[in-house]
Write a protein that holds these residues in place. Sequence first.
Motif: not given
Length: 187
Positions: A4-10, A24-28, A52-53, A66-69
């Motif tokens: 998945i894609v994590l739309a967060s840099q947390s 997952f991959d991180v894409i912000v 964000k998503a 895409i997962l955003a929070a």
Amino acid sequence: MERIVLASQSPRRKQLLEWAEIPFDVIVKDTDESYPDGLHTEDIPVFIARNKALAVRSELSHDRVILAADTVVVLDDEIIGKPEDREDAIEILTRLEGRTHQVITGVVIMKNDKEIVFSNTTEVTFNPLSYDDIRYYIDKYQPYDKAGAYAIQEWIGVVGIGEIHGDFYNVMGLPVSRVVQELHKLI
């Protein structure tokens, strides 16, 4: 499970997905975190997470998940954001100490034309804290990138939190058990 894609840099969200063994991959993308007036408090983190998503989705194939929070801290119906500086962090924790507040995380999961949206609320009660405890925590842990000026998994959570009602990991920034359940429905 597919990647998945994590739309967060947390770093906390990354850690939770790693613990859940979700690839997952991180894409912000820089995203405006403002929200319209009149939005219900529990809808605010969902609104921000959706933005964000969508910002990340514009760069990717729509078949990627895409997962955003986004997480907000709420005290007396007021959103407590990230502290601007040391004095603001001291003021925030002084307001939270000895009281109960809510931590609300909004989650958006997108794939193709499907979208799963939810929020999760956890109630957190701080024990009374001394001014020295608050200063010690802020000076040692520098919680300037955290809503509510604290991280539950750090020293202040260990010694300062008397009760939580709800998902502990939600307070860290992602209700990961619910996310895993929702991902299984989507993937």
